[in-house]
Design a protein around this motif. Sequence first.
Motif, PDB file in Angstrom:
ATOM      1  N   TYR A 182      65.916  21.038  27.386  1.00 43.62           N
ATOM      2  CA  TYR A 182      65.833  19.642  26.957  1.00 43.62           C
ATOM      3  C   TYR A 182      67.215  19.044  26.797  1.00 43.62           C
ATOM      4  CZ  TYR A 182      60.860  19.143  26.396  1.00 43.62           C
ATOM      5  OH  TYR A 182      59.525  19.010  26.650  1.00 43.62           O
ATOM      6  N   TRP A 183      68.119  19.883  26.272  1.00 43.37           N
ATOM      7  CA  TRP A 183      69.498  19.402  26.115  1.00 43.37           C
ATOM      8  C   TRP A 183      70.086  19.086  27.490  1.00 43.37           C
ATOM      9  CZ3 TRP A 183      73.988  22.006  27.786  1.00 43.37           C
ATOM     10  CH2 TRP A 183      75.180  21.408  27.392  1.00 43.37           C
ATOM     11  N   THR A 241      76.191  15.546  29.826  1.00 44.78           N
ATOM     12  CA  THR A 241      76.785  14.539  30.701  1.00 44.78           C
ATOM     13  C   THR A 241      78.128  15.031  31.200  1.00 44.78           C
ATOM     14  OG1 THR A 241      77.902  12.428  30.666  1.00 44.78           O
ATOM     15  CG2 THR A 241      77.385  13.376  28.534  1.00 44.78           C
ATOM     16  N   THR A 288      75.272  11.759  34.117  1.00 48.20           N
ATOM     17  CA  THR A 288      74.634  12.791  33.295  1.00 48.20           C
ATOM     18  C   THR A 288      73.974  13.822  34.200  1.00 48.20           C
ATOM     19  OG1 THR A 288      72.562  11.613  33.260  1.00 48.20           O
ATOM     20  CG2 THR A 288      74.117  11.110  31.501  1.00 48.20           C
ATOM     21  N   ALA A 343      68.520  18.242  30.109  1.00 46.87           N
ATOM     22  CA  ALA A 343      67.898  17.081  30.719  1.00 46.87           C
ATOM     23  C   ALA A 343      68.241  15.798  29.985  1.00 46.87           C
ATOM     24  CB  ALA A 343      66.392  17.277  30.757  1.00 46.87           C
ATOM     25  N   ARG A 344      68.452  15.885  28.671  1.00 42.93           N
ATOM     26  CA  ARG A 344      68.641  14.632  27.934  1.00 42.93           C
ATOM     27  C   ARG A 344      70.082  14.312  27.648  1.00 42.93           C
ATOM     28  NH1 ARG A 344      64.236  15.593  23.638  1.00 42.93           N
ATOM     29  NH2 ARG A 344      62.352  15.149  24.848  1.00 42.93           N
ATOM     30  N   ASP A 345      70.819  15.347  27.218  1.00 43.27           N
ATOM     31  CA  ASP A 345      72.112  15.037  26.613  1.00 43.27           C
ATOM     32  C   ASP A 345      73.319  15.431  27.448  1.00 43.27           C
ATOM     33  OD1 ASP A 345      70.631  14.166  24.498  1.00 43.27           O
ATOM     34  OD2 ASP A 345      70.614  16.157  23.561  1.00 43.27           O
ATOM     35  N   LYS A 372      70.953  14.662  34.132  1.00 41.20           N
ATOM     36  CA  LYS A 372      69.672  14.116  34.607  1.00 41.20           C
ATOM     37  C   LYS A 372      69.895  13.262  35.854  1.00 41.20           C
ATOM     38  CE  LYS A 372      65.295  13.035  33.628  1.00 41.20           C
ATOM     39  NZ  LYS A 372      64.261  13.894  33.097  1.00 41.20           N
TER      40      LYS A 372
END
Lengths: 662, 360
Positions: free
Chosen positions: A62-63, A69, A74, A65-67, A76
């Motif tokens: 999740y990190w 960068t 990023t 994919a979300r955070d 993602k």
Amino acid sequence: MSDVALQQGRLHLRLPAGWIVAVLVALAVLVPYAAPQTFAWAKAYPATWIVPVSDWLKAFLYWLARDLTFGLFTFKEMTRFISSLFGYALAVPKAVFSTGITFGDEDGAFHIPRVSWAGLIAAVTVWSYMLGGLRLAVLGFVGFAYILVFGQWDSAMVTLSQVLLAVLCGVAGGIGLGILAFRVPRLEGAVVATLDFMQTVPTFAYLVPLVFLVGVGPVSGMLATILYAMPPMVRVTMMALKRVPPELDELARMTGCQPRQVLWKVLVPSARDDLLVGVNQVIMLTLNMIIIAAMIGAGGLGFDVLNALRQANGLGKGLEAGLAVVALAIVLDRMSRALVELRPVHGAAAQHRRRLFWAGLAALIGFTLLSFAFPALESLPPEWRITTGSMWSDVVSWVNINLFSTADALRTFLLIYILVPVKTFLIGFPWVGLLAVVAGGAWSLGGWRFALGMTALIAFIPVAGLWERGMTTIYLCSISVVIASLIGLPLGFLGSRSERMHKFLGAMCDTLQTLPSFVYLLPVVMLFRIGDVSALVAIVLYAMVPAIRFTDHGLRRVPPSLQEAGTMAGCTGMQRLAKVELPYALPEIMLGVNQVIMMALSMLVISSFVGTNDLGKQIQVAISQADPGKGLSAGLAIAFLGILADRMIGRWVAARRERMGF
Amino acid sequence: MAMVTLAPTPDSSPGKTRLSADAPPALVCRNLWKVYGANAETFLRENPEATPAEIRAAGLFAAVRDATLEIRQGEIFIIMGLSGSGKSTLVRCLSRLVEPTAGLVFYEHQNLLRMTPDELIQLRRHKMGMVFQNFALLPHRTVLGNVAFPLEVQGLPKEEREERARKVIDLVGLTERAGHYPRELSGGQQQRVGIARSLAAEPALWFLDEPFSALDPLIRHEMQNEFLRLQRMLSKTIVFITHDFDEAIRLGDRIAIMKDGVIIQVGTAEELVLKPASDYVAAFTRHVARAKVLTAGGVCVPVIPGEPLGPIVPASARLAEVAAAVLSADAPAAVVDANGALLGKLVKASLIADLVGGGQ
Ligand SMILES: Nc1ncnc2c1ncn2[C@@H]1O[C@H](COP(=O)(O)OP(=O)(O)OP(=O)(O)O)[C@@H](O)[C@H]1O
Ligand SMILES: [Mg+2]
């Protein structure tokens, strides 16, 4: 090498140490049974001790994919970019082979047809003839004609277009990485280690994080396939470049080649044959994986097979699609193998070859152009197709009626007398005991540090809270390995004794290895329904090949002088086998068993489809629930099991060979 | 340490190309070393006079030790020695395919070891050619493609390079086979392709590493003739490795004998036969057909003034050529040089001794 020296040096101290270790292992196993109350913690792993590895992995993803960068963009965005890149790339072969291109909407739509079936069949036939003569031409024609006539064309073209793009990327990427590792020796170690790891991680484990990061669909199927099929190409490239005779490299430098010219004008073309062997492997792995990737939305023939497995009465259609997969696999395999064998020729023969090539291309384009006028050439009208769905259903019911009682008896027997007892025993086995057994075994093979590493690998299973599924995996895997060896070793022995048997087994192994693993499930389910027995049979069928091959090869390599010495010493045939040949060939045979284990582990995950409750099931559930943490931890556990078996057997073989003075 | 003939020996006997005695040196190496192993450079810098025992004690291996040579323009220079004596390594150092550990290599007064990669590429493209022991043909190219390869690397347009390649292919007599692939050719034909390819770029300096050793005796003899014919047409500076002393005699102007990386002796075939520097060299020449090596000038003895002399033989003549005349005459034969000046005489008894090998 130093290992054996160490062991021998230790030999004097060894007896007491060995005894101590043996006693400790025995205690670790027996005490939890003897005093289940006092040592409850040593029998079943306490739930409170479980380390939430799955949750950590999930949080990590999740990190990602979300955070995460990289400043400018990023993580993602990066995965999105890559996936849209592949999405565009995939659109091209898809339009060419599968959909054609349609401009405008319903009424005034202008349609550019896809490659005509007639053109493709003609081209495949002519090119097969060019590559391998009449036999291959017949094979190519029959294979593709089957796909057409039995109404599998649309799905097969989806699969084919994905295969083409994945093979292209896999080969290009593999050669590129291989060259990089060849050129920059410092990278070589890292690349080899990565490849080793990637090849022990089961197929499925790739799917889980990909689905999470890229989403369900053909693109993540493609990416998983490329990741899966590329490593052998990297390996083959490195090996092929190393095998180019040094004189050719000297020639290149002596002629005044720039480094670029050395590579592209001399080394790579000279390694052509080896590289093409790699291409053949990439094609086969791609096909294998693209079928499995149907599970994450790759579509095509894989989807048809999968669908059939999911439906109660779908087996007939599934068998049809399965046979189409088989046809595609065999034709592609034999064509690419023939390409390896193809030798450059000159003069009339070369001209003949060129003509055939152009003739095939002309047929491909010609029929496709014709299909502007005759749509029947683009897709075969349904009334011309034969469907055997009902026929296969009849076969299935016939099997059910006539063979079922036999199969069922076998099934019940296996379940009651072998599978269930072993499973119960293993799941009830004290976890401390398991760790101790592994540690003791590893210690006797390679000393303390090795034992520590191996124990850490096996400890992952209880610590990550995967005990029941992990032990189910171990139980299914070990039983199938035993059965596969019990069948494979005698067959390999027969092959080593008779030339005809050797040829027959070779052809059989070739075919078994050509089939994508998914296809094995169909006939098995037909006979044994859903359950552990089906999984077992599928795994045994799939994993048996190396046992046959390595035994045959190992026994054939026993030097004739050794056999004669045995005979002269007055051995009977059996004695010679037991006292001379088997001990000599044992390391090779064990390498075969090692391969069997690897293949069994990878097949386990796939066979969880037909109803087991092991780590593979967890991966499968994770895919459907989009829970990447669970899937990854199960994938890691299987990979660790694979590494464990591989290293232990590797040690044993090395030590044994050293002792025999190889 | 080793006995090395440094200065160009005044060439008393006529070799294959008599010009070379006065020709300027083309390829020169001085105190050349090739030591394999970790940190070989540092070791050699600290112990420039290292003995083989010291080198071995340091865990290193010296394939070429302190080699000094001058190879003249237009000369056929032969390198001989037992297997593993460092011949190939020496030649690869001379062409810098292998980087020497220490020493100097000059080609036409350019320091080869100081050249940048680009300069080296240019030099190899235009000045050097090499024939490999195992042919080293590119399996994916036809004869024409193989021979045109060096020109392709130089970036010549297709038509020009194929035209030039065809000429060289004609030269080695493979016109009919230009479209064949290497695996469709016999060993002798393959080696001819290798030779043609190394000549395609018209190099001035030509290295041949045991070019004929893989061939059967008949083809080998034929190839040697062809080689001599080519050299008469092309007059290149040639460094030629062989195991075969007869081949060395037929082809070479001068011969260097190597042992364990050291050049033991350099000289004409006759000098090696008559004045071997060591037993090792003598062992090489033991089975030689002496009549074909020794010349009248090389074995003649001083004349006692006023002595009656029989037939007149030129100093450059091989004993095999003059033996019949000398043996059938009553008086010793008079040996004269190219200008007709008397050098000495050949006496029957000593001639026979020379021929059977006990002469010296
Ligand atoms: N890369 C290397 N590393 C270590 N030793 C080497 C290497 N290349 C060559 N040698 C050693 O150097 C020695 C000389 O080798 P070289 O190939 O020059 O012999 P050669 O005289 O050409 O022999 P041959 O007649 O068999 O071709 C051999 O003992 C060989 O083992
Ligand atoms: Mg050599």
